[in-house]
Every structure is written in C-alpha cells, then in structure tokens.
Design an enzyme around this catalytic site. Structure first.
Site, PDB file in Angstrom:
ATOM      1  CE  LYS A  36       9.322  -5.848   1.995  1.00 43.25           C
ATOM      2  NZ  LYS A  36       8.576  -6.141   3.235  1.00 43.25           N
ATOM      3  CG  ASN A  37       5.285  -6.731   1.632  1.00 41.83           C
ATOM      4  OD1 ASN A  37       6.331  -7.152   2.151  1.00 41.83           O
ATOM      5  ND2 ASN A  37       4.857  -5.510   1.822  1.00 41.83           N
ATOM      6  CB  CYS A  50       9.254  -2.963  14.037  1.00 41.35           C
ATOM      7  SG  CYS A  50       8.080  -2.300  12.887  1.00 41.35           S
ATOM      8  NE  ARG A  53       3.742  -3.930  11.413  1.00 42.67           N
ATOM      9  CZ  ARG A  53       4.700  -4.115  10.505  1.00 42.67           C
ATOM     10  NH1 ARG A  53       5.843  -3.495  10.640  1.00 42.67           N
ATOM     11  NH2 ARG A  53       4.526  -4.936   9.496  1.00 42.67           N
ATOM     12  CG  ASP A  89       4.003  -0.847   2.568  1.00 45.64           C
ATOM     13  OD1 ASP A  89       3.875  -2.040   2.261  1.00 45.64           O
ATOM     14  OD2 ASP A  89       3.925  -0.432   3.744  1.00 45.64           O
ATOM     15  NE  ARG A 126      15.439  -4.947   7.709  1.00 46.46           N
ATOM     16  CZ  ARG A 126      14.977  -5.943   8.442  1.00 46.46           C
ATOM     17  NH1 ARG A 126      13.932  -6.600   8.049  1.00 46.46           N
ATOM     18  NH2 ARG A 126      15.568  -6.292   9.554  1.00 46.46           N
TER      19      ARG A 126
HETATM   20  C1  EPZ Z   1       1.721  -5.948   5.764  1.00 45.72           C
HETATM   21  O1  EPZ Z   1       2.074  -5.875   7.130  1.00 45.72           O
HETATM   22  C2  EPZ Z   1       2.969  -5.569   4.985  1.00 45.72           C
HETATM   23  N1  EPZ Z   1       4.035  -6.543   5.253  1.00 45.72           N
HETATM   24  C3  EPZ Z   1       3.414  -4.172   5.370  1.00 45.72           C
HETATM   25  O2  EPZ Z   1       4.547  -3.835   4.575  1.00 45.72           O
HETATM   26  C4  EPZ Z   1       2.268  -3.202   5.054  1.00 45.72           C
HETATM   27  O3  EPZ Z   1       2.636  -1.898   5.443  1.00 45.72           O
HETATM   28  C5  EPZ Z   1       1.005  -3.639   5.810  1.00 45.72           C
HETATM   29  O4  EPZ Z   1       0.679  -5.006   5.471  1.00 45.72           O
HETATM   30  C6  EPZ Z   1      -0.194  -2.765   5.477  1.00 45.72           C
HETATM   31  O5  EPZ Z   1      -0.446  -2.831   4.107  1.00 45.72           O
HETATM   32  C7  EPZ Z   1       3.972  -7.741   4.631  1.00 45.72           C
HETATM   33  O6  EPZ Z   1       3.066  -8.039   3.866  1.00 45.72           O
HETATM   34  C8  EPZ Z   1       5.090  -8.708   4.922  1.00 45.72           C
HETATM   35  P1  EPZ Z   1      -1.459  -5.423   8.827  1.00 45.72           P
HETATM   36  P2  EPZ Z   1       1.073  -6.475   8.253  1.00 45.72           P
HETATM   37  O7  EPZ Z   1      -1.638  -6.665   9.629  1.00 45.72           O
HETATM   38  O8  EPZ Z   1       0.331  -7.614   7.707  1.00 45.72           O
HETATM   39  C9  EPZ Z   1      -2.946  -3.764  13.031  1.00 45.72           C
HETATM   40  C10 EPZ Z   1       6.705  -3.001   4.139  1.00 45.72           C
HETATM   41  O9  EPZ Z   1       7.215  -1.878   4.247  1.00 45.72           O
HETATM   42  N2  EPZ Z   1      -2.973  -5.169  13.445  1.00 45.72           N
HETATM   43  O10 EPZ Z   1      -2.240  -5.264   7.576  1.00 45.72           O
HETATM   44  O11 EPZ Z   1       1.885  -6.679   9.487  1.00 45.72           O
HETATM   45  C11 EPZ Z   1      -1.524  -3.283  12.728  1.00 45.72           C
HETATM   46  O12 EPZ Z   1      -0.889  -2.852  13.922  1.00 45.72           O
HETATM   47  C12 EPZ Z   1       5.795  -3.538   5.236  1.00 45.72           C
HETATM   48  O13 EPZ Z   1       6.882  -3.774   3.160  1.00 45.72           O
HETATM   49  C13 EPZ Z   1      -3.428  -5.487  14.720  1.00 45.72           C
HETATM   50  O14 EPZ Z   1      -3.784  -4.612  15.499  1.00 45.72           O
HETATM   51  O15 EPZ Z   1       0.084  -5.267   8.469  1.00 45.72           O
HETATM   52  C14 EPZ Z   1      -1.774  -2.163  11.756  1.00 45.72           C
HETATM   53  O16 EPZ Z   1      -2.105  -0.998  12.492  1.00 45.72           O
HETATM   54  C15 EPZ Z   1       5.672  -2.567   6.385  1.00 45.72           C
HETATM   55  N3  EPZ Z   1      -3.458  -6.798  15.104  1.00 45.72           N
HETATM   56  C16 EPZ Z   1      -2.997  -2.619  10.971  1.00 45.72           C
HETATM   57  O17 EPZ Z   1      -3.604  -3.645  11.774  1.00 45.72           O
HETATM   58  C17 EPZ Z   1      -3.071  -7.810  14.261  1.00 45.72           C
HETATM   59  O18 EPZ Z   1      -3.152  -8.993  14.649  1.00 45.72           O
HETATM   60  C18 EPZ Z   1      -2.687  -3.227   9.605  1.00 45.72           C
HETATM   61  O19 EPZ Z   1      -1.670  -4.173   9.796  1.00 45.72           O
HETATM   62  C19 EPZ Z   1      -2.611  -7.476  12.967  1.00 45.72           C
HETATM   63  C20 EPZ Z   1      -2.576  -6.146  12.579  1.00 45.72           C
END
Ligand code: EPZ
Length: 440
Positions: A22-23, A126, A131, A316, A408
C-alpha cells in the site's frame, strides 16, 4: 458498518499470497502526474486507500484503466493499473478528498514539479498523531517553491520551475522524502536530500522514477542525489511486496502455532523483524517466492523493541508484535519513537485479557497463557489487524467493529485467513456511520 467475527483456537496453516505494498502504491500512483505518458503498475493491491488515491487523481484529470496482467511465463496473474496524466485539468486537491486519506499529500510534489503550482488541503491530524507536513513544505521552499497556508490549504508555487538544492531533513520522513524525490526529478540542476528515508517503499518509488527517465543516485541510502531532467516518460513497474502485510501474517503463524508459506514477498524487506521473530521462537526458511514460517513452537519468551525508521523495527508492525508479546512467556517492552499516540490498541487488547502497562512512549507487556475473546473496536489501520490476530489466539468469540480501518490496508483479510484454517467471517453492516479518517 461491517464487523469481523473470529472464533479463536485454530492454527494458521497454509499459503498466503502477499499483495503489493500500500505504502509503495500510493506514491507510485502520484508519480504518474510527472509525465503526460501512460504509467502502468503491476501488483497494485485491492485496497480502500488505493481507491481513494484513484478518485483524487481522476479529480485532477488522470485517466485510469485497470486490468489483470497475465504473464507469458505462466506466472502469477497480477492486478494492473494504467494511469495517464496527459491533461491535468486542475491543480487543486480539495479537503473532502484529502481528509479521507492523508497520503493524498503525495500529489503536492508532482503537481508542483510538473505544473509549477498546487493547492492541496492540509491533511489534518489523525488517530495516531498530529501528522504535520511542515518538513515537506520546508524542503520544497529549499527548492525555490513559494509556500503559503490559507484557510486550511497549502498554496505552493514555482512559476519559474524548481531549482535543485541541497537539503537535510531534520528527521526522517517517508512521504516527505517521496514528495521531494518527485519534486527534484524535474527541478533545474542537482538536488541532494540528506537524512532521507530508506524504506523499501521509497526505494521502489526511486526505481520507478529512474525507469521513467529520472537520474537518481544513492537509492537505498540516506543521501539521495537527483539530477533534474526536463521531462519524464511513461514506464511499466511492478509494485514491491507489502512488508507490513508480510510481517502481520508471520506473527499470525507464531501466535496460533501454525505454519504458513508467504509467497510474493521477501524476508530482506524485514531485516530487523525476521531475526526478532526467530528469537521469539519462529523458524523462518527462505523459499523461491518468499519464506516459510514454522510457528509451532509458539512464542517462547518476550523481547524488547524500539520502533525506528528503516532498517529498524517498523512502527507499522508495533501493534501486531504487541499482540504476539501478550501471549509470549515472560515480559516485553515496546518503545514507540515515531508517533505520539500509537498505543490505542492497548485498551482493546486489555479487554481480551492482555496485561499491558503504558508509561509515556513505552509499554510493558506481561505475557499470559491465554486471551479470552470479547467485542473490541478498531481505532486505526494497524491496531485493527492486531485485534484480529488477538482474536485468532483467544479462547472463544471475538467481534471486531469498525473494520473499515482494516480494509484500507489489508487485502481480503478474512478470505486469506479463512483459507488457512481460521474460523473468521465478515458480518455485513446495515448502516454507514460516519467513518473517522486517517491512516496512510
Ligand atoms: C509513512 O507515513 C507511512 N504512510 C506510515 O504508514 C508509516 O507509519 C510512517 O511513514 C512511518 O514509517 C505512507 O507511507 C503512506 P513520516 P508518513 O513522515 O510519511 C513526523 C500505515 O499504517 N513528521 O515518516 O506520514 C511525523 O509526525 C501508515 O500504513 C513531522 O513532524 O510518516 C512522525 O512523528 C501509518 N513533520 C515522524 O515525522 C513532517 O512534515 C515520521 O513521519 C512529516 C513528518
């Protein structure tokens, strides 16, 4: 809303075909916006989030065709999807579409790169955390974009195109890296992205972009160097296997004392998880199409984990491994370092008899010989599947509600589990309560 009913006690035995990630599929679909030529993806999973992304892309003017790819060599038939962004009719991604799936923010980068502008609704927080996307936006500004936030929308402009630059992410962000990879492909000059995410899904996107004519080096490392090109062309790409689905079913085998052959996947996608499962008692044997999990030992003892960016333990799989730990012999500790609120499955697991204490970002799990089935409620995508796993191992009946979360990210979950001996069925819901949106 649908529910899922499980009668626990049966071992998970059989063959499970793992779908495309998915990701990986979500950024790959967004990447079609970078070219006016058709891009075909094989092994696209049949998931609600994929449908949400397709609806958004069609809103933007992308033409989408679906089919089944029947390979000449008589191999696995793979679902395929062809996306053609020959004419982008709008660069506005509205709130009512973006709120359904926060990964919609992945259209921001390609729209900005190809069209020089984009108006994308802020995704909103969420269940698992706020996020934010501030790191995406700061990096785009480093490439010369003008970014303003107006009435809940990101307004991004690059009227004279993006300019290559060197940028270091303050922390690892998966979709932030993916958005900026797509921006940099069409920027003028060289871009260096440091502290970039190295997840297999990021690698898959980079490989697809290269097949579309992008010039990217450092793929698989935390430093990506992209030489911008004037345009990208169409391509055909097979989506990498879903490592989270893989890990989920591997845990199911160890939880229930069964044996599964996971096909269409690869143990190398889970470099930290596989050794940990072996430490807990699983016998893992690589095969030609994936790997075999012998879980007949059941979980022998607890382990301590900390979720980290790849190649560390994936956040995840945190809810799923916690469920396994709740029936292991002994105590385990989990520290969640990625998201600030990703323990919502804990109270639901406690309803099934699990002994878990949460202290801030850490949870202490004391394994018990038996969970007892009960009605529980899914709160987010990965929590929902952890409740299904718990129901498989619990004594008696477990009813999981709000399974739209599950749909999802897990393709035909009850079919795959029922085919491997699990007593599981979907109870179709009558009404459609307002679904809370998040995930991805
Ligand atoms: C991706 O989310 C995945 N989703 C998530 O999978 C996964 O849990 C996550 O990466 C971590 O591996 C997809 O790929 C579609 P991040 P993403 O940006 O990119 C902070 C699932 O269950 N952050 O790596 O949104 C954020 O809050 C989902 O399939 C900022 O502060 O995660 C988090 O604490 C859930 N500012 C950390 O970084 C930003 O601009 C990592 O988030 C971006 C992120």
């Amino acid at each position: 809303m649908d529910k899922i009913r499980i009668i626990g006690g049966s071992p998970l035995n059989g063959i499970i075909r793992i779908g495309g990630a998915k990701n990986a599929s979500l950024p790959l679909m967004a990447a079609c916006l970078l070219t006016d030529e058709p891009v075909t993806f094989k092994n696209i999973p049949d998931l609600a989030d994929i449908t949400s992304m397709a609806i958004l892309l069609e809103h933007l003017g992308v033409q989408i065709g679906q089919g089944i790819d029947s390979p000449e060599n008589g191999g696995l038939q793979l679902p395929s999807m062809t996306l053609t962004a020959s004419h982008v009719k709008t660069t506005i991604a509205p709130y009512d579409l973006v709120r359904r799936m926060r990964a919609s923010v992945l259209v921001l980068g390609p729209l900005l790169a190809r069209m020089g502008q984009a108006v994308v609704s802020m995704p909103g927080g969420c269940a698992i955390g706020t996020r934010p996307i501030d790191l995406h936006l700061k990096a785009m500004e480093a490439l010369g974009a003008e970014i303003t936030l107006e009435e809940g929308y990101v307004h991004a402009r690059a009227p004279h195109g993006l300019k290559g630059a060197s940028h270091t992410f303050p922390l690892v962000t998966v979709t932030g890296t993916e958005n900026l990879l797509m921006c940099a492909c069409l920027a003028d000059g060289e871009t260096t992205l440091r502290n970039a995410a190295r997840e297999p899904e990021v690698i898959d996107l980079a490989n697809c972009l290269v097949s579309m004519g992008a010039q990217i080096s450092g793929i698989g490392t935390d430093t990506l160097v992209i030489q911008g090109v004037s345009r990208l062309h169409g391509a055909t790409h097979t989506v990498v296997a879903d490592r989270i689905e893989t890990g989920t079913y591997a845990i199911g085998a160890l939880m229930t004392g069964g044996q599964v052959d996971l096909i269409g996947t690869d143990p190398s996608l889970l470099p930290t998880f596989v050794p940990l499962l072996e430490e807990m008692g699983a016998i893992i044997t690589p095969t030609a199409h994936g790997f075999h999990v012998d879980g007949r030992n059941k979980p022998q003892h607890g382990v301590d984990i900390m979720t980290e960016p790849f190649p560390g333990f994936p956040t995840d799989l945190q809810a799923q491994i916690m469920t396994l730990m709740s029936v292991a012999q002994g105590a385990s500790m989990i520290t969640e370092t990625i998201f600030e609120n990703r323990f919502m499955h804990v109270p639901e697991l406690q309803r099934l008899g699990a002994s878990i204490n949460v202290h801030g970002a850490s949870a202490m799990i004391r394994g018990k010989p038996q969970l007892i089935g009960a009605p529980v409620m899914a709160t987010d995508l990965r929590a929902s599947v952890s409740l299904v796993l718990a129901g498989m191992a619990a004594q008696g009946e477990t009813i999981v509600s709000r399974v739209y979360h599950l749909d999802r990210g897990y393709e035909h979950v009850e079919d795959k589990l029922a085919a491997c001996g699990i007593n599981i069925e979907r109870i179709r819901g009558r009404d459609h309560d307002t679904e809370d949106h998040c995930a991805a």
